[in-house]
Scaffold this active site. Structure first.
Site, PDB file in Angstrom:
ATOM      1  N   ILE A   1      -7.798   8.972  -5.293  1.00  0.00           N
ATOM      2  CA  ILE A   1      -6.197   9.023  -5.462  1.00  0.00           C
ATOM      3  C   ILE A   1      -5.536   7.590  -5.015  1.00  0.00           C
ATOM      4  O   ILE A   1      -4.543   7.320  -5.522  1.00  0.00           O
ATOM      5  CB  ILE A   1      -5.810  10.078  -4.802  1.00  0.00           C
ATOM      6  CG1 ILE A   1      -4.252  10.170  -4.887  1.00  0.00           C
ATOM      7  CG2 ILE A   1      -5.865  10.068  -3.385  1.00  0.00           C
ATOM      8  CD1 ILE A   1      -3.654  10.441  -6.373  1.00  0.00           C
ATOM      9  N   LYS A   2      -6.421   7.044  -4.030  1.00  0.00           N
ATOM     10  CA  LYS A   2      -5.808   5.888  -3.445  1.00  0.00           C
ATOM     11  C   LYS A   2      -5.508   4.518  -4.116  1.00  0.00           C
ATOM     12  O   LYS A   2      -4.971   3.446  -4.106  1.00  0.00           O
ATOM     13  CB  LYS A   2      -6.375   5.444  -2.116  1.00  0.00           C
ATOM     14  CG  LYS A   2      -6.165   6.552  -0.985  1.00  0.00           C
ATOM     15  CD  LYS A   2      -4.577   6.560  -0.635  1.00  0.00           C
ATOM     16  CE  LYS A   2      -4.277   7.733   0.425  1.00  0.00           C
ATOM     17  NZ  LYS A   2      -2.917   7.747   0.992  1.00  0.00           N
ATOM     18  N   ASP A   3      -6.430   4.548  -5.525  1.00  0.00           N
ATOM     19  CA  ASP A   3      -6.190   3.374  -6.095  1.00  0.00           C
ATOM     20  C   ASP A   3      -4.693   3.252  -6.883  1.00  0.00           C
ATOM     21  O   ASP A   3      -4.372   2.195  -6.974  1.00  0.00           O
ATOM     22  CB  ASP A   3      -7.190   3.690  -7.368  1.00  0.00           C
ATOM     23  CG  ASP A   3      -8.580   3.536  -7.027  1.00  0.00           C
ATOM     24  OD1 ASP A   3      -9.041   3.281  -5.956  1.00  0.00           O
ATOM     25  OD2 ASP A   3      -9.484   3.817  -8.078  1.00  0.00           O
TER      26      ASP A   3
ATOM     27  N   ALA B   1      -2.854   1.601  -4.112  1.00  0.00           N
ATOM     28  CA  ALA B   1      -3.381   0.161  -3.849  1.00  0.00           C
ATOM     29  C   ALA B   1      -2.796  -0.737  -4.858  1.00  0.00           C
ATOM     30  O   ALA B   1      -2.364  -1.734  -4.506  1.00  0.00           O
ATOM     31  CB  ALA B   1      -4.958   0.153  -3.751  1.00  0.00           C
TER      32      ALA B   1
END
Length: 367
Positions: free
Chosen positions: A69-71, A74
Site C-alpha cells: 500500500i505504501k507505494d 511514496a
C-alpha cells in the site's frame, strides 16, 4: 499515468450475438513504475464472507509494483516535493520508515533518478533491510526509541536531510500528501469497484494516511453513510484515544505486526478524527491465526497487517445487517516476514504457536 476515477469506463464486446459490457482496465503504463501504482483489485473473501453472512472485500495492495500500500504514499510525497520545488534532479530523498514506504520510495527514486536514504527501527525484519539495499538505498537501522527521543529514526532522517544539499525529508507521518494519495486514488477506486455499495471501511494505521484519506473520501461521497472504524494492534495508543474521545492515550503491550500502531496522533490523521465512528483493538493471537486462515481458506499469503485488517473487518461486519459490504486493506504479502511468522521456533518464542488450530500448524514450516 493512470489514475482511477469514480466513473467506470467500459468496453463493449459481442458475445453470442449479444453486446456485453466489461470493465476497461488500462494495462499499459507510459510512465513506467510510478504509472503502475494503484488500480489494484478488490477481492471478496468468499469463505470468510460466507461464514459470517456479510461480504468482506479487501483491496489487494500487495499487487502494487513495489509490493505494498505504501507505494501510493511514496509516489505522492515525492510528487509533493517536486511540485513545491524542494527537490531537483539528482537530489536525495530521505525518510524514516518501518520498511514498506522505504521500499516504495526506493523504487520511485530509481525511476526518477533520485538518491534514497532510509532510517528505520532495527527491530524490523532483515529482509526489509536487504530489499532496500538491493534497490540501491542507503539504509541506517537504528535503535527503536519513542518519538519523543531525539534519536528516534524519524528525527535522525530529518537531520540527515538537513545536512545535505538538494535533499528533502519526505516526512510520511505528518506530510499530508500521504493522506491525499488515498483521497485521490484508494477511496475512488473502492467506490467505483463496488458501484458505491460500501457500508463500512476499516484498517489499521501507521502514518494514518491510508485510513484517514480513504475514510475521508468514502464518507464524503456517501454523505456520511459509510462507517469508518480504526483498527489497532496492541502497543498503540489510538484505540484508547478514540474510545475516550481524546482523553486517554494508553499504550499497553506490543505486537508482532510491523509498521502499524502509533504513540501519537499524526498530522495525516488529525483532520479526520471527527469522522471516525469507532475503533477496534485486535489481539496478536487473532491476527496470527488469521494469517494462517487466509493462506488456508483464501489462498492469500499475507503479512500481519493485512490479517489484522481482516479480523477487524469481520468484527465490524458483525455489527451490520446481513449482506453488508465491509472493505479493508491487504497491505502487503508475507514475503518480508516469512522467516518469522512461519517459523515454529519464532512462534513459540512469542507464545503464538499454541493459539493456532491444529489443522493450520502444518504451515509453520520454517525454523
Amino acid at each position: 499515468m493512470f489514475r482511477a476515477h469514480t466513473t467506470k469506463r467500459f468496453i463493449s464486446i459481442s458475445l453470442n450475438q449479444q453486446s456485453v459490457k466489461l470493465p476497461f482496465v488500462p494495462l499499459v503504463s507510459e510512465n513506467g513504475f510510478p504509472g503502475a501504482i494503484g488500480n489494484t483489485p478488490l477481492l471478496r473473501l468468499p469463505r470468510i464472507s460466507d461464514s459470517i453472512g456479510r461480504n468482506i472485500y479487501a483491496k489487494a495492495e500487495f499487487m502494487n509494483p513495489g509490493g505494498s500500500i505504501k507505494d501510493r504514499a511514496a509516489l505522492y510525497v515525492i510528487k509533493d516535493a517536486e511540485e513545491k520545488g524542494l527537490i531537483k534532479p539528482g537530489g536525495t530523498i530521505v525518510e524514516g520508515t518501518a520498511g514498506n514506504t522505504g521500499i516504495g520510495l526506493a523504487h520511485v527514486c530509481r525511476a526518477k533518478g533520485y538518491n534514497c536514504v532510509i532510517y528505520m527501527p532495527n527491530t524490523q525484519s532483515k529482509s526489509k533491510i536487504e530489499t532496500l539495499r538491493l534497490l540501491g538505498a542507503e539504509v541506517y537501522p537504528v535503535p527503536a526509541v519513542a518519538f519523543t527521543d531525539p534519536m528516534n529514526y524519524n528525527h535522525q532522517a530529518k537531520r540527515h536531510a538537513e545536512s545535505l544539499d538538494n535533499a528533502v525529508w519526505t516526512n510520511q507521518f505528518d506530510n499530508t500528501a500521504n493522506r491525499q494519495a488515498h483521497i485521490e486514488t484508494t477511496g475512488p477506486e473502492i467506490w467505483a469497484q463496488l458501484d458505491g455499495q460500501v457500508d463500512a471501511f476499516t484498517c489499521s494505521t501507521g502514518t494514518g494516511g491510508t485510513f484517514a484519506g480513504t475514510s475521508r473520501y468514502l464518507k464524503s461521497i456517501s454523505n456520511g453513510r459509510v462507517k469508518a472504524v480504526l483498527a489497532d494492534p496492541p502497543g498503540s495508543v489510538l484505540y484508547s484515544y478514540i474510545k475516550s474521545n481524546g482523553q486517554n492515550m494508553e499504550r499497553g503491550g506490543s505486537s508482532f505486526t510491523e509498521g502499524i500502531g502509533q504513540g501519537r496522533v499524526t498530522d495525516n490523521l488529525k483532520p479526520d478524527l471527527d469522522i471516525i465512528d469507532d475503533a477496534v483493538k485486535i489481539p496478536d493471537e487473532d491476527s496470527i491465526v488469521m494469517v494462517y486462515r487466509l493462506l488456508d481458506e483464501e489462498g492469500l499469503y499475507l503479512g500481519g497487517t493485512g490479517a489484522l485488517n481482516v479480523v477487524a473487518a469481520i468484527e465490524v461486519a458483525k455489527t451490520l445487517p446481513e449482506g453488508s459490504n465491509v472493505v479493508t486493506i491487504l497491505a502487503d504479502s508475507a514475503h518480508k516476514y516469512s522467516d518469522r511468522i512461519f517459523s515454529k521456533t519464532w512462534l513459540k518464542e512469542k507464545n503464538l504457536y499454541n493459539v493456532l488450530p491444529e489443522h493450520l500448524k502444518k504451515y509453520a514450516t520454517l525454523d
